[in-house]
Design an enzyme around this catalytic site. Structure first.
Site, PDB file in Angstrom:
ATOM      1  N   GLY A  12       0.778  -1.238   0.000  1.00 16.40           N
ATOM      2  CA  GLY A  12       0.000   0.000   0.000  1.00 16.40           C
ATOM      3  C   GLY A  12       0.805   1.282   0.000  1.00 16.40           C
ATOM      4  O   GLY A  12       0.321   2.313   0.475  1.00 16.40           O
ATOM      5  N   ASN A  14       1.469   3.014  -2.633  1.00 20.39           N
ATOM      6  CA  ASN A  14       0.748   3.934  -3.526  1.00 20.39           C
ATOM      7  C   ASN A  14      -0.481   4.505  -2.836  1.00 20.39           C
ATOM      8  O   ASN A  14      -0.794   5.692  -2.988  1.00 20.39           O
ATOM      9  CB  ASN A  14       0.371   3.232  -4.830  1.00 20.39           C
ATOM     10  CG  ASN A  14       1.534   3.191  -5.794  1.00 20.39           C
ATOM     11  OD1 ASN A  14       1.903   4.212  -6.377  1.00 20.39           O
ATOM     12  ND2 ASN A  14       2.148   2.023  -5.930  1.00 20.39           N
ATOM     13  N   ARG A  66     -15.492 -18.106  -8.327  1.00 26.83           N
ATOM     14  CA  ARG A  66     -15.086 -16.761  -8.753  1.00 26.83           C
ATOM     15  C   ARG A  66     -16.284 -15.843  -8.909  1.00 26.83           C
ATOM     16  O   ARG A  66     -16.235 -14.661  -8.573  1.00 26.83           O
ATOM     17  CB  ARG A  66     -14.334 -16.891 -10.092  1.00 26.83           C
ATOM     18  CG  ARG A  66     -13.462 -15.717 -10.395  1.00 26.83           C
ATOM     19  CD  ARG A  66     -12.313 -15.677  -9.425  1.00 26.83           C
ATOM     20  NE  ARG A  66     -11.550 -14.460  -9.526  1.00 26.83           N
ATOM     21  CZ  ARG A  66     -10.487 -14.190  -8.787  1.00 26.83           C
ATOM     22  NH1 ARG A  66     -10.055 -15.045  -7.889  1.00 26.83           N
ATOM     23  NH2 ARG A  66      -9.839 -13.065  -8.928  1.00 26.83           N
ATOM     24  N   ASN A 108      -5.647   2.518 -13.024  1.00 25.96           N
ATOM     25  CA  ASN A 108      -4.673   1.547 -12.521  1.00 25.96           C
ATOM     26  C   ASN A 108      -3.279   2.157 -12.619  1.00 25.96           C
ATOM     27  O   ASN A 108      -2.986   2.885 -13.563  1.00 25.96           O
ATOM     28  CB  ASN A 108      -4.748   0.283 -13.393  1.00 25.96           C
ATOM     29  CG  ASN A 108      -3.747  -0.777 -12.970  1.00 25.96           C
ATOM     30  OD1 ASN A 108      -3.645  -1.120 -11.786  1.00 25.96           O
ATOM     31  ND2 ASN A 108      -2.995  -1.310 -13.925  1.00 25.96           N
ATOM     32  N   HIS A 110       0.564   1.085 -13.164  1.00 30.97           N
ATOM     33  CA  HIS A 110       1.379  -0.050 -13.610  1.00 30.97           C
ATOM     34  C   HIS A 110       2.849   0.366 -13.611  1.00 30.97           C
ATOM     35  O   HIS A 110       3.189   1.441 -14.109  1.00 30.97           O
ATOM     36  CB  HIS A 110       0.942  -0.500 -15.015  1.00 30.97           C
ATOM     37  CG  HIS A 110       1.685  -1.708 -15.468  1.00 30.97           C
ATOM     38  ND1 HIS A 110       1.385  -2.983 -15.015  1.00 30.97           N
ATOM     39  CD2 HIS A 110       2.767  -1.844 -16.275  1.00 30.97           C
ATOM     40  CE1 HIS A 110       2.232  -3.843 -15.545  1.00 30.97           C
ATOM     41  NE2 HIS A 110       3.084  -3.177 -16.317  1.00 30.97           N
ATOM     42  N   ASP A 151      -4.131  -4.016 -19.062  1.00 29.32           N
ATOM     43  CA  ASP A 151      -3.223  -2.866 -19.236  1.00 29.32           C
ATOM     44  C   ASP A 151      -3.353  -2.210 -20.613  1.00 29.32           C
ATOM     45  O   ASP A 151      -2.382  -1.684 -21.153  1.00 29.32           O
ATOM     46  CB  ASP A 151      -1.752  -3.290 -19.005  1.00 29.32           C
ATOM     47  CG  ASP A 151      -1.523  -3.879 -17.623  1.00 29.32           C
ATOM     48  OD1 ASP A 151      -2.196  -3.455 -16.672  1.00 29.32           O
ATOM     49  OD2 ASP A 151      -0.658  -4.768 -17.495  1.00 29.32           O
ATOM     50  N   GLN A 179      10.386   7.520  -7.819  1.00 23.24           N
ATOM     51  CA  GLN A 179      10.540   8.581  -8.828  1.00 23.24           C
ATOM     52  C   GLN A 179       9.325   8.727  -9.740  1.00 23.24           C
ATOM     53  O   GLN A 179       9.174   9.754 -10.390  1.00 23.24           O
ATOM     54  CB  GLN A 179      11.787   8.310  -9.681  1.00 23.24           C
ATOM     55  CG  GLN A 179      13.072   8.396  -8.882  1.00 23.24           C
ATOM     56  CD  GLN A 179      14.315   8.244  -9.746  1.00 23.24           C
ATOM     57  OE1 GLN A 179      14.236   8.191 -10.977  1.00 23.24           O
ATOM     58  NE2 GLN A 179      15.466   8.177  -9.103  1.00 23.24           N
ATOM     59  N   GLU A 181       5.828   6.299  -9.563  1.00 18.49           N
ATOM     60  CA  GLU A 181       4.471   5.909  -9.133  1.00 18.49           C
ATOM     61  C   GLU A 181       3.866   6.851  -8.102  1.00 18.49           C
ATOM     62  O   GLU A 181       2.726   7.292  -8.243  1.00 18.49           O
ATOM     63  CB  GLU A 181       4.493   4.489  -8.554  1.00 18.49           C
ATOM     64  CG  GLU A 181       4.840   3.438  -9.572  1.00 18.49           C
ATOM     65  CD  GLU A 181       4.761   2.029  -9.006  1.00 18.49           C
ATOM     66  OE1 GLU A 181       3.769   1.692  -8.351  1.00 18.49           O
ATOM     67  OE2 GLU A 181       5.707   1.250  -9.232  1.00 18.49           O
TER      68      GLU A 181
HETATM   69  C1  GAR Z   1       3.226  -1.197  -7.395  1.00 16.39           C
HETATM   70  O1  GAR Z   1       4.532  -1.202  -7.909  1.00 16.39           O
HETATM   71  C2  GAR Z   1       2.217  -1.183  -8.526  1.00 16.39           C
HETATM   72  O2  GAR Z   1       2.631  -0.411  -9.622  1.00 16.39           O
HETATM   73  C3  GAR Z   1       2.176  -2.655  -8.882  1.00 16.39           C
HETATM   74  O3  GAR Z   1       2.165  -3.300  -7.629  1.00 16.39           O
HETATM   75  C4  GAR Z   1       2.917  -2.518  -6.692  1.00 16.39           C
HETATM   76  C5  GAR Z   1       2.076  -2.316  -5.446  1.00 16.39           C
HETATM   77  O4  GAR Z   1       2.822  -1.692  -4.432  1.00 16.39           O
HETATM   78  N1  GAR Z   1       1.017  -2.950  -9.670  1.00 16.39           N
HETATM   79  C6  GAR Z   1       1.030  -3.857 -10.661  1.00 16.39           C
HETATM   80  O5  GAR Z   1       2.006  -4.510 -10.961  1.00 16.39           O
HETATM   81  C7  GAR Z   1      -0.286  -3.984 -11.431  1.00 16.39           C
HETATM   82  N2  GAR Z   1      -0.102  -4.693 -12.645  1.00 16.39           N
HETATM   83  P1  GAR Z   1       2.104  -0.955  -3.210  1.00 16.39           P
HETATM   84  O6  GAR Z   1       1.126  -1.960  -2.605  1.00 16.39           O
HETATM   85  O7  GAR Z   1       3.234  -0.648  -2.263  1.00 16.39           O
HETATM   86  O8  GAR Z   1       1.419   0.281  -3.725  1.00 16.39           O
END
Ligand code: GAR
Length: 209
Positions: A12, A14, A66, A108, A110, A151, A179, A181
């Protein structure tokens, strides 16, 4: 006020960047309604609770199949009537019915420069492993709207990050987060909250600020 639900699966960081950006005013006109995780152990849930944000876990393991999981997940999301759903490291395939219900209202983050190192199988560390294996010199991160593909939705923001000699997947992952995200995800949310992003002919258009 844009009502946001954030979906998470892991640490988490982000989500934290979004919480911080709302607290310090770099995101305006937006409110975090809830955080939903598919993983009961996700540290992201603790981050949400620590900031007084409603936090829920809906795990596929709690359901027979599911379809039932998808229904429960969508019901939980719907209960907040969100204007925007943010996938911040959410490693679950979004049910198609939800994508149709929230067109250009799911984003999203990525950890690569789409269309490189994305699609099925590219998530988390695997993305950075792929980057290092291929030997590209520049990678980065992308925020995009979610459509029916993996994506493939309209790209809102991207930021490049240099690959350095001797990088490991973990070191590169951290640099891409720091840098790119944690910068472009809050920025994209602020732009959307302030009506600066539209989608035309399948492409996101960001108004000059
Ligand atoms: C992040 O690097 C995000 O970009 C990636 O998972 C990580 C989550 O980190 N997402 C993907 O790869 C989606 N395809 P976080 O839980 O510390 O934010």
């Amino acid at each position: 006020m844009l009502k946001i639900v954030v979906c998470v699966s892991g640490g988490g960081t982000n989500l934290q960047a979004v919480i911080d950006a709302i607290s310090n005013g770099s995101i305006t006109n937006a409110r975090l309604e809830a955080v939903i995780s598919n993983n009961p152990g996700a540290y992201a849930l603790e981050r949400a609770k620590a900031h007084g944000i409603a936090a829920f876990c809906i795990s596929p393991k709690q359901f027979e199949n599911r379809e039932s999981f998808n229904q429960a997940f969508l019901q939980k999301v719907d209960s907040f009537q969100p204007d925007l759903i943010v996938l911040a490291g959410f490693l679950v395939v979004i049910p198609e019915i939800m994508i149709q219900q929230y067109p250009n209202r799911i984003i999203n983050i990525h950890p690569s420069l789409i269309p490189s190192f994305c699609g099925t199988g590219y998530y988390g560390l695997k993305v950075h492993e792929g980057v290092l294996e291929r030997g590209v010199k520049v990678t980065g991160a992308t925020v995009h709207f979610v459509d029916e593909g993996t994506d493939t939705g309209p790209i809102i923001l991207q930021k490049p990050v240099q690959v350095e000699e001797g990088d490991t997947p973990e070191v590169l992952q951290r640099r891409v987060m720091e840098q790119a995200e944690w910068n472009i995800l809050p920025k994209a949310i602020d732009l959307i909250a302030n009506g600066k992003v539209t989608v035309k002919d399948g492409k996101a258009v960001v108004a000059k600020v």
